[in-house]
Design a protein around this motif. Structure first.
Motif, PDB file in Angstrom:
ATOM      1  N   MET A   2      36.368  58.815  30.313  1.00  0.00           N
ATOM      2  CA  MET A   2      36.056  58.107  31.512  1.00  0.00           C
ATOM      3  C   MET A   2      35.903  56.625  31.205  1.00  0.00           C
ATOM      4  SD  MET A   2      33.533  60.507  33.646  1.00  0.00           S
ATOM      5  CE  MET A   2      33.274  59.302  34.807  1.00  0.00           C
ATOM      6  N   ALA A   3      36.931  56.027  30.978  1.00  0.00           N
ATOM      7  CA  ALA A   3      36.929  54.601  30.726  1.00  0.00           C
ATOM      8  C   ALA A   3      36.956  53.870  32.057  1.00  0.00           C
ATOM      9  CB  ALA A   3      38.145  54.216  29.890  1.00  0.00           C
ATOM     10  N   ILE A   4      36.251  52.778  32.083  1.00  0.00           N
ATOM     11  CA  ILE A   4      36.215  51.975  33.294  1.00  0.00           C
ATOM     12  C   ILE A   4      37.480  51.142  33.301  1.00  0.00           C
ATOM     13  CG2 ILE A   4      34.962  50.193  34.533  1.00  0.00           C
ATOM     14  CD1 ILE A   4      32.440  51.162  33.215  1.00  0.00           C
ATOM     15  N   SER A   5      38.120  51.107  34.424  1.00  0.00           N
ATOM     16  CA  SER A   5      39.365  50.349  34.501  1.00  0.00           C
ATOM     17  C   SER A   5      39.079  48.860  34.417  1.00  0.00           C
ATOM     18  CB  SER A   5      40.106  50.683  35.801  1.00  0.00           C
ATOM     19  OG  SER A   5      39.375  50.176  36.885  1.00  0.00           O
ATOM     20  N   THR A   6      40.072  48.117  34.021  1.00  0.00           N
ATOM     21  CA  THR A   6      39.917  46.679  33.856  1.00  0.00           C
ATOM     22  C   THR A   6      39.650  46.000  35.196  1.00  0.00           C
ATOM     23  OG1 THR A   6      42.313  46.389  33.995  1.00  0.00           O
ATOM     24  CG2 THR A   6      41.325  46.555  31.805  1.00  0.00           C
ATOM     25  N   ARG A   7      40.208  46.544  36.245  1.00  0.00           N
ATOM     26  CA  ARG A   7      39.969  45.951  37.559  1.00  0.00           C
ATOM     27  C   ARG A   7      38.513  46.098  37.953  1.00  0.00           C
ATOM     28  NH1 ARG A   7      40.602  47.003  43.266  1.00  0.00           N
ATOM     29  NH2 ARG A   7      41.541  45.186  44.228  1.00  0.00           N
ATOM     30  N   ARG A   8      37.946  47.264  37.729  1.00  0.00           N
ATOM     31  CA  ARG A   8      36.537  47.499  38.056  1.00  0.00           C
ATOM     32  C   ARG A   8      35.646  46.631  37.174  1.00  0.00           C
ATOM     33  NH1 ARG A   8      35.109  53.750  38.630  1.00  0.00           N
ATOM     34  NH2 ARG A   8      34.169  53.293  40.635  1.00  0.00           N
ATOM     35  N   LEU A   9      36.045  46.457  35.938  1.00  0.00           N
ATOM     36  CA  LEU A   9      35.277  45.627  35.012  1.00  0.00           C
ATOM     37  C   LEU A   9      35.283  44.172  35.470  1.00  0.00           C
ATOM     38  CD1 LEU A   9      33.673  45.760  32.399  1.00  0.00           C
ATOM     39  CD2 LEU A   9      35.783  45.343  31.159  1.00  0.00           C
ATOM     40  N   ARG A  10      36.436  43.704  35.935  1.00  0.00           N
ATOM     41  CA  ARG A  10      36.519  42.327  36.436  1.00  0.00           C
ATOM     42  C   ARG A  10      35.661  42.145  37.677  1.00  0.00           C
ATOM     43  NH1 ARG A  10      42.937  40.952  36.115  1.00  0.00           N
ATOM     44  NH2 ARG A  10      43.063  40.933  33.846  1.00  0.00           N
ATOM     45  N   VAL A  11      35.691  43.127  38.586  1.00  0.00           N
ATOM     46  CA  VAL A  11      34.897  43.045  39.803  1.00  0.00           C
ATOM     47  C   VAL A  11      33.408  43.033  39.456  1.00  0.00           C
ATOM     48  CG1 VAL A  11      34.256  44.294  41.914  1.00  0.00           C
ATOM     49  CG2 VAL A  11      36.674  44.079  41.281  1.00  0.00           C
ATOM     50  N   ARG A  12      33.022  43.868  38.497  1.00  0.00           N
ATOM     51  CA  ARG A  12      31.620  43.925  38.088  1.00  0.00           C
ATOM     52  C   ARG A  12      31.190  42.595  37.461  1.00  0.00           C
ATOM     53  NH1 ARG A  12      29.678  49.063  34.859  1.00  0.00           N
ATOM     54  NH2 ARG A  12      29.898  49.953  36.918  1.00  0.00           N
ATOM     55  N   ARG A  13      32.031  42.028  36.609  1.00  0.00           N
ATOM     56  CA  ARG A  13      31.722  40.732  35.990  1.00  0.00           C
ATOM     57  C   ARG A  13      31.641  39.626  37.040  1.00  0.00           C
ATOM     58  NH1 ARG A  13      35.491  40.677  30.581  1.00  0.00           N
ATOM     59  NH2 ARG A  13      34.240  42.188  29.415  1.00  0.00           N
ATOM     60  N   LEU A  14      32.549  39.680  38.017  1.00  0.00           N
ATOM     61  CA  LEU A  14      32.526  38.686  39.080  1.00  0.00           C
ATOM     62  C   LEU A  14      31.237  38.783  39.891  1.00  0.00           C
ATOM     63  CD1 LEU A  14      34.059  36.468  40.626  1.00  0.00           C
ATOM     64  CD2 LEU A  14      35.043  38.274  42.056  1.00  0.00           C
ATOM     65  N   ARG A  15      30.822  40.006  40.210  1.00  0.00           N
ATOM     66  CA  ARG A  15      29.587  40.201  40.955  1.00  0.00           C
ATOM     67  C   ARG A  15      28.379  39.691  40.144  1.00  0.00           C
ATOM     68  NH1 ARG A  15      30.351  46.267  43.427  1.00  0.00           N
ATOM     69  NH2 ARG A  15      31.902  45.702  44.995  1.00  0.00           N
ATOM     70  N   LEU A  16      28.350  40.012  38.862  1.00  0.00           N
ATOM     71  CA  LEU A  16      27.256  39.541  38.011  1.00  0.00           C
ATOM     72  C   LEU A  16      27.261  38.017  37.906  1.00  0.00           C
ATOM     73  CD1 LEU A  16      27.169  42.153  35.106  1.00  0.00           C
ATOM     74  CD2 LEU A  16      25.468  41.794  36.882  1.00  0.00           C
ATOM     75  N   GLY A  17      28.440  37.438  37.811  1.00  0.00           N
ATOM     76  CA  GLY A  17      28.551  35.976  37.750  1.00  0.00           C
ATOM     77  C   GLY A  17      28.059  35.325  39.026  1.00  0.00           C
ATOM     78  N   LEU A  18      28.485  35.886  40.183  1.00  0.00           N
ATOM     79  CA  LEU A  18      28.022  35.352  41.462  1.00  0.00           C
ATOM     80  C   LEU A  18      26.516  35.518  41.627  1.00  0.00           C
ATOM     81  CD1 LEU A  18      30.858  36.481  43.917  1.00  0.00           C
ATOM     82  CD2 LEU A  18      30.292  34.159  43.197  1.00  0.00           C
ATOM     83  N   LEU A  19      25.991  36.665  41.200  1.00  0.00           N
ATOM     84  CA  LEU A  19      24.553  36.896  41.280  1.00  0.00           C
ATOM     85  C   LEU A  19      23.803  35.884  40.399  1.00  0.00           C
ATOM     86  CD1 LEU A  19      22.205  38.620  42.310  1.00  0.00           C
ATOM     87  CD2 LEU A  19      22.522  40.073  40.288  1.00  0.00           C
ATOM     88  N   ALA A  20      24.300  35.644  39.205  1.00  0.00           N
ATOM     89  CA  ALA A  20      23.667  34.662  38.321  1.00  0.00           C
ATOM     90  C   ALA A  20      23.748  33.268  38.924  1.00  0.00           C
ATOM     91  CB  ALA A  20      24.335  34.690  36.952  1.00  0.00           C
ATOM     92  N   LEU A  21      24.882  32.943  39.533  1.00  0.00           N
ATOM     93  CA  LEU A  21      25.042  31.642  40.171  1.00  0.00           C
ATOM     94  C   LEU A  21      24.064  31.477  41.330  1.00  0.00           C
ATOM     95  CD1 LEU A  21      26.753  29.047  40.203  1.00  0.00           C
ATOM     96  CD2 LEU A  21      28.223  30.178  41.883  1.00  0.00           C
ATOM     97  N   VAL A  22      23.898  32.495  42.170  1.00  0.00           N
ATOM     98  CA  VAL A  22      22.979  32.429  43.300  1.00  0.00           C
ATOM     99  C   VAL A  22      21.534  32.326  42.808  1.00  0.00           C
ATOM    100  CG1 VAL A  22      22.050  33.752  45.262  1.00  0.00           C
ATOM    101  CG2 VAL A  22      24.517  33.579  44.925  1.00  0.00           C
ATOM    102  N   VAL A  23      21.182  33.133  41.818  1.00  0.00           N
ATOM    103  CA  VAL A  23      19.818  33.089  41.271  1.00  0.00           C
ATOM    104  C   VAL A  23      19.545  31.720  40.646  1.00  0.00           C
ATOM    105  CG1 VAL A  23      18.299  34.031  39.489  1.00  0.00           C
ATOM    106  CG2 VAL A  23      19.581  35.573  40.981  1.00  0.00           C
TER     107      VAL A  23
END
Length: 126
Positions: free
Chosen positions: A1-22
């Motif tokens: 069950m490897a996480i796809s690269t697309r899901r990984l990018r979306v997760r990183r983008l969400r974390l980046g946006l969350l860090a930017l907002v915080v």
């Protein structure tokens, strides 16, 4: 069950946006917090000044009320101005000259060599 690269990018983008907002919220909250801290310090200083002035005002009001008392005014006139009532005699004590300090006793020789040299000096003097 490897996480796809697309899901990984979306997760990183969400974390980046969350860090930017915080981060943006933290940066915009620093200035008001500093202002609030400075204002609290200023309020404490002004309250301390107010307390001191209130105490001074109470002392001055007490002094003013005592100045209405004739007995207190007479006491002040006698103590501070040296005034007397008619028929009374006033005496002023003038301090005498200061006495000079007594001379210090001569130093006693401490060792045997000092005693011998002082004996020679006494013999040669007299």
């Amino acid at each position: 069950m490897a996480i796809s690269t697309r899901r990984l990018r979306v997760r990183r983008l969400r974390l980046g946006l969350l860090a930017l907002v915080v981060g943006a919220l933290a940066v915009t909250g620093i200035a008001p917090a500093q202002q609030m801290y400075d204002q609290r310090k200023l309020i404490e200083q002004e309250e301390a000044k107010l307390t001191a002035l209130t105490e001074k005002n109470a002392a001055l009001e007490n002094r003013l009320s005592r100045s209405q008392d004739p007995a207190y005014m007479e006491k002040l006139a006698r103590e501070q101005l040296g005034l007397v009532r008619p028929g009374e005699t006033s005496y002023v004590v003038i301090p005498g000259p200061a006495l000079p300090a007594p001379p210090a006793p001569p130093a006693q020789p401490s060792g045997w060599w000092d005693r011998v040299s002082s004996w020679f000096r006494e013999v040669l003097k007299g």
